[in-house]
Write a protein that holds these residues in place. Structure first.
Motif: not given
Length: 174
Positions: A76-84, A86-95
């Motif tokens: 899935a493509i995620q809203r945010d450009a952030n993979c920092s 540990p559980n990848l919550f930082s990537a945001g929701p699917a986009w």
């Protein structure tokens, strides 16, 4: 005899080159496209490379992955450009781009890893672009275990396995 065989091989090779050159631009895609190199979360294993190339009315998505468990996966493509995180919550929701015919969690079809834990997969995804206001560049892409793309909560285990930021394609020579 050797000379005829050599000439026949050369003719076949030249014919193959001509057939490749005759492929239409839409069949090969246009431009260099964009890419994400996925890294595993939480010390997990696996590696993956996802490429997006503009093609016709959408994007050709290609994924190569290794060292996974055999089974079902979802990209899935995620809203945010952030993979920092540990559980990848930082990537945001699917986009998904504005006006997409499919919801973000269903934009890209289910993918299967073979019995060796490898994925070699390609799919045409309508309505996507690589760049521009509704382009995938500048987002992240996440590989999920299982067939569903689920929301994540901070600090809570989830099905997000690997993440990468979508940016310009890397050269094969770099």
């Amino acid at each position: 005899m050797f000379r005829r065989t050599a000439i026949a091989c050369i003719c076949l090779m030249l014919g193959a080159c001509g057939a490749y050159d005759a492929m239409s631009t839409s069949a090969r895609g246009t431009g260099a496209g964009v890419q994400a190199v996925l890294k595993p979360a939480n010390g997990g294993s696996g590696q993956a490379d996802v490429r997006f190339v503009d093609r016709g009315n959408g994007v050709l998505v290609t994924m190569f992955a290794t060292n996974l468990l055999p089974g079902t996966y979802r990209l899935a493509i995620q809203r945010d450009a952030n993979c920092s995180s540990p559980n990848l919550f930082s990537a945001g929701p699917a986009w998904a781009p504005t006006g997409s015919a499919k919801p973000p969690q269903d934009l890209i079809p289910v993918i299967f890893a073979n019995s060796d834990g490898d994925i070699t997969w390609t799919s045409q995804v309508a309505g996507l672009k690589t760049t521009g206001p509704d382009g995938v560049m500048g987002h992240s892409v996440v590989l999920y275990s299982g067939s569903r793309v689920e929301d994540a909560q901070p600090g809570v285990p989830n099905s997000r396995l690997m993440c990468g930021i979508i940016g310009p394609s890397l050269s094969l020579l770099s």
